[in-house]
Write a protein that holds these residues in place. Structure first.
Motif, PDB file in Angstrom:
ATOM      1  N   CYS A 165       0.839  -1.203   0.000  1.00  0.00           N
ATOM      2  CA  CYS A 165       0.000   0.000   0.000  1.00  0.00           C
ATOM      3  C   CYS A 165       0.873   1.251   0.000  1.00  0.00           C
ATOM      4  O   CYS A 165       1.981   1.242   0.531  1.00  0.00           O
ATOM      5  N   PHE A 166       0.348   2.319  -0.570  1.00  0.00           N
ATOM      6  CA  PHE A 166       0.932   3.634  -0.366  1.00  0.00           C
ATOM      7  C   PHE A 166       0.528   4.114   1.027  1.00  0.00           C
ATOM      8  O   PHE A 166      -0.500   3.684   1.575  1.00  0.00           O
ATOM      9  N   ILE A 167       1.344   5.038   1.581  1.00  0.00           N
ATOM     10  CA  ILE A 167       1.070   5.539   2.921  1.00  0.00           C
ATOM     11  C   ILE A 167       0.916   7.055   2.838  1.00  0.00           C
ATOM     12  O   ILE A 167       1.836   7.754   2.409  1.00  0.00           O
ATOM     13  N   GLY A 168      -0.242   7.559   3.249  1.00  0.00           N
ATOM     14  CA  GLY A 168      -0.502   9.008   3.233  1.00  0.00           C
ATOM     15  C   GLY A 168      -0.170   9.626   4.579  1.00  0.00           C
ATOM     16  O   GLY A 168      -0.626   9.152   5.616  1.00  0.00           O
ATOM     17  N   ILE A 169       0.637  10.683   4.544  1.00  0.00           N
ATOM     18  CA  ILE A 169       1.028  11.369   5.780  1.00  0.00           C
ATOM     19  C   ILE A 169       0.484  12.795   5.763  1.00  0.00           C
ATOM     20  O   ILE A 169       0.653  13.525   4.779  1.00  0.00           O
ATOM     21  N   THR A 170      -0.150  13.173   6.868  1.00  0.00           N
ATOM     22  CA  THR A 170      -0.743  14.515   7.000  1.00  0.00           C
ATOM     23  C   THR A 170       0.001  15.326   8.064  1.00  0.00           C
ATOM     24  O   THR A 170       0.989  14.862   8.638  1.00  0.00           O
ATOM     25  N   GLY A 171      -0.561  16.490   8.372  1.00  0.00           N
ATOM     26  CA  GLY A 171      -0.013  17.348   9.420  1.00  0.00           C
ATOM     27  C   GLY A 171      -0.173  16.776  10.825  1.00  0.00           C
ATOM     28  O   GLY A 171       0.212  17.422  11.799  1.00  0.00           O
ATOM     29  N   TRP A 172      -0.724  15.564  10.929  1.00  0.00           N
ATOM     30  CA  TRP A 172      -0.783  14.864  12.225  1.00  0.00           C
ATOM     31  C   TRP A 172       0.620  14.793  12.833  1.00  0.00           C
ATOM     32  O   TRP A 172       0.798  14.842  14.041  1.00  0.00           O
ATOM     33  N   ILE A 173       1.630  14.695  11.962  1.00  0.00           N
ATOM     34  CA  ILE A 173       3.024  14.595  12.415  1.00  0.00           C
ATOM     35  C   ILE A 173       3.457  15.870  13.149  1.00  0.00           C
ATOM     36  O   ILE A 173       4.425  15.856  13.907  1.00  0.00           O
ATOM     37  N   CYS A 174       2.731  16.959  12.942  1.00  0.00           N
ATOM     38  CA  CYS A 174       3.056  18.233  13.604  1.00  0.00           C
ATOM     39  C   CYS A 174       2.339  18.374  14.947  1.00  0.00           C
ATOM     40  O   CYS A 174       2.421  19.436  15.570  1.00  0.00           O
ATOM     41  N   ASP A 175       1.633  17.338  15.368  1.00  0.00           N
ATOM     42  CA  ASP A 175       0.836  17.416  16.592  1.00  0.00           C
ATOM     43  C   ASP A 175       1.643  16.854  17.760  1.00  0.00           C
ATOM     44  O   ASP A 175       1.857  15.648  17.853  1.00  0.00           O
ATOM     45  N   ALA A 200      -7.483  18.277   4.302  1.00  0.00           N
ATOM     46  CA  ALA A 200      -8.310  19.488   4.356  1.00  0.00           C
ATOM     47  C   ALA A 200      -9.785  19.120   4.192  1.00  0.00           C
ATOM     48  O   ALA A 200     -10.092  18.191   3.429  1.00  0.00           O
ATOM     49  N   PRO A 201     -10.656  19.817   4.875  1.00  0.00           N
ATOM     50  CA  PRO A 201     -10.413  21.019   5.705  1.00  0.00           C
ATOM     51  C   PRO A 201     -10.020  20.710   7.153  1.00  0.00           C
ATOM     52  O   PRO A 201      -9.994  21.604   7.984  1.00  0.00           O
ATOM     53  N   TYR A 202      -9.705  19.433   7.435  1.00  0.00           N
ATOM     54  CA  TYR A 202      -9.357  19.053   8.813  1.00  0.00           C
ATOM     55  C   TYR A 202      -7.852  19.121   9.017  1.00  0.00           C
ATOM     56  O   TYR A 202      -7.080  19.255   8.084  1.00  0.00           O
ATOM     57  N   LEU A 203      -7.455  18.951  10.285  1.00  0.00           N
ATOM     58  CA  LEU A 203      -6.050  18.756  10.655  1.00  0.00           C
ATOM     59  C   LEU A 203      -5.118  19.888  10.222  1.00  0.00           C
ATOM     60  O   LEU A 203      -4.075  19.637   9.607  1.00  0.00           O
ATOM     61  N   PRO A 205      -2.064  21.863  10.545  1.00  0.00           N
ATOM     62  CA  PRO A 205      -0.844  21.502  11.289  1.00  0.00           C
ATOM     63  C   PRO A 205      -0.666  22.422  12.502  1.00  0.00           C
ATOM     64  O   PRO A 205      -0.727  23.642  12.368  1.00  0.00           O
ATOM     65  N   ARG A 206      -0.471  21.810  13.663  1.00  0.00           N
ATOM     66  CA  ARG A 206      -0.437  22.620  14.888  1.00  0.00           C
ATOM     67  C   ARG A 206       0.782  23.524  14.961  1.00  0.00           C
ATOM     68  O   ARG A 206       0.803  24.490  15.726  1.00  0.00           O
ATOM     69  N   THR A 207       1.820  23.216  14.179  1.00  0.00           N
ATOM     70  CA  THR A 207       3.022  24.052  14.199  1.00  0.00           C
ATOM     71  C   THR A 207       2.970  25.167  13.151  1.00  0.00           C
ATOM     72  O   THR A 207       3.921  25.933  13.021  1.00  0.00           O
ATOM     73  N   LEU A 208       1.872  25.241  12.405  1.00  0.00           N
ATOM     74  CA  LEU A 208       1.744  26.287  11.381  1.00  0.00           C
ATOM     75  C   LEU A 208       1.560  27.644  12.058  1.00  0.00           C
ATOM     76  O   LEU A 208       0.700  27.806  12.916  1.00  0.00           O
ATOM     77  N   LYS A 209       2.374  28.628  11.637  1.00  0.00           N
ATOM     78  CA  LYS A 209       2.264  29.972  12.202  1.00  0.00           C
ATOM     79  C   LYS A 209       2.137  30.983  11.066  1.00  0.00           C
ATOM     80  O   LYS A 209       2.973  30.949  10.163  1.00  0.00           O
ATOM     81  N   PRO A 210       1.184  31.896  11.060  1.00  0.00           N
ATOM     82  CA  PRO A 210       0.084  31.930  12.025  1.00  0.00           C
ATOM     83  C   PRO A 210      -0.968  30.884  11.675  1.00  0.00           C
ATOM     84  O   PRO A 210      -1.047  30.462  10.520  1.00  0.00           O
ATOM     85  N   GLN A 211      -1.767  30.496  12.643  1.00  0.00           N
ATOM     86  CA  GLN A 211      -2.869  29.573  12.396  1.00  0.00           C
ATOM     87  C   GLN A 211      -3.956  30.301  11.603  1.00  0.00           C
ATOM     88  O   GLN A 211      -4.220  31.481  11.849  1.00  0.00           O
ATOM     89  N   PRO A 212      -4.585  29.626  10.624  1.00  0.00           N
ATOM     90  CA  PRO A 212      -5.647  30.293   9.858  1.00  0.00           C
ATOM     91  C   PRO A 212      -6.829  30.656  10.765  1.00  0.00           C
ATOM     92  O   PRO A 212      -7.228  29.859  11.601  1.00  0.00           O
ATOM     93  N   ASN A 214      -9.925  30.963  10.135  1.00  0.00           N
ATOM     94  CA  ASN A 214     -11.143  30.162   9.950  1.00  0.00           C
ATOM     95  C   ASN A 214     -10.939  28.695  10.359  1.00  0.00           C
ATOM     96  O   ASN A 214     -11.830  27.885  10.199  1.00  0.00           O
ATOM     97  N   ARG A 215      -9.766  28.371  10.840  1.00  0.00           N
ATOM     98  CA  ARG A 215      -9.428  27.020  11.327  1.00  0.00           C
ATOM     99  C   ARG A 215      -9.575  25.941  10.278  1.00  0.00           C
ATOM    100  O   ARG A 215      -9.729  24.761  10.587  1.00  0.00           O
ATOM    101  N   ARG A 216      -9.557  26.346   9.030  1.00  0.00           N
ATOM    102  CA  ARG A 216      -9.675  25.373   7.941  1.00  0.00           C
ATOM    103  C   ARG A 216      -8.311  25.045   7.383  1.00  0.00           C
ATOM    104  O   ARG A 216      -7.533  25.942   7.059  1.00  0.00           O
ATOM    105  N   ASN A 217      -8.047  23.760   7.220  1.00  0.00           N
ATOM    106  CA  ASN A 217      -6.834  23.363   6.530  1.00  0.00           C
ATOM    107  C   ASN A 217      -7.058  23.531   5.019  1.00  0.00           C
ATOM    108  O   ASN A 217      -8.177  23.378   4.537  1.00  0.00           O
TER     109      ASN A 217
END
Ligand SMILES: [Zn+2]
Length: 261
Positions: A165-175, A200-203, A205-212, A214-217
């Protein structure tokens, strides 16, 4: 499934995309569209050669699976702009649908992907054993599969790689609360099996500065995830971007030359 708000947010995000200049972000935005099947295809039709849809029922909604839904997916999967089945799978974390319904809907959707000879987007949370049993049985006939938003253990990762399988990685790694184990895990993913995605629109990345506000990814934040994963893997962002793009193109059977913007 998306409400009209989510679709409006998506449309706004798309308008911003060309200015970002991140081609891989556009590619990985496919995934954005899977949350509302018919609307996703309608939107994809407005952006031919740029946006694509997938057709699937998330395990949270597995109790809605029916013969009618199956017929709808069968039709949608014939459409050239619907590149994959899913996302589908099992999520016992919150059990919004009973596990038996989830297993049934998952098995049927694997069958639809096989019948359409299209790749499949997979979701698994807190259901690894059942998920593996169902997937293993279907895998020989499946074209290809991605375990999207991988958040699991190293042993789970090995199981997925064993099934190619392919493995999908999201901004979860930034949590920093729940994603730090991924910093080690992502090193174990072969270069030809890793895909980057936003969910998107979830998750956001918690290390993103500034955070949007509207809280949308959004796809425009994919480079942030790219840098976090590249850092964890000890490789350059350019190398990883190239690998992820190439893997996504292979997965979706998406020509690099025919549709490159
Ligand atoms: Zn998911």
């Amino acid at each position: 499934m998306a409400d009209s708000n989510a679709l409006e947010g998506l449309t706004q995000a798309l308008r911003r995309l060309p200015g970002v200049g991140a081609k891989s972000a556009a590619r990985m935005a496919f995934h954005l569209l899977q949350h509302d099947r018919a609307a996703a295809l309608a939107l994809a039709r407005q952006y031919p050669g740029y946006l694509y849809a997938t057709a699937g029922l998330h395990p949270h909604h597995a109790h809605d699976f029916s013969g009618d839904v199956e017929d709808l997916f069968t039709d949608l999967l014939k459409h050239p702009q619907v590149l994959a089945a899913g996302e589908c799978g099992l999520d016992y974390n919150r059990n919004f649908s009973p596990p038996a319904d989830q297993c049934f809907a998952f098995e049927r959707q694997l069958g639809l992907a096989i019948a359409a000879n299209k790749p499949i987007f997979l979701h698994q949370r807190d259901a690894h054993a059942d998920f593996m049993a169902i997937l293993r049985a279907a895998r020989p006939k499946l074209k290809t599969a991605v375990v999207h938003c991988f958040t699991g253990t190293e042993a789970e990762l090995e199981d997925y790689l064993e099934l190619d399988c392919f493995i999908g990685i999201t901004g979860w790694i930034c949590d920093e609360r729940r994603g730090t184990h991924l910093v080690d895990c992502v090193k174990k993913i072969p270069t030809n099996r890793i895909m980057l995605e936003t969910d998107a629109p979830y998750l956001v990345p918690r290390t993103l500065k500034p955070q949007p506000k509207n809280r949308r990814n959004e796809p425009q934040f994919l480079p942030h995830i790219l840098h976090a994963v590249a850092h964890a893997r000890g490789e350059s962002a350019e190398e990883l971007a190239q690998a992820s793009t190439q893997n996504a193109c292979q997965f979706f059977n998406f020509g690099l030359t025919s549709t490159a913007a």
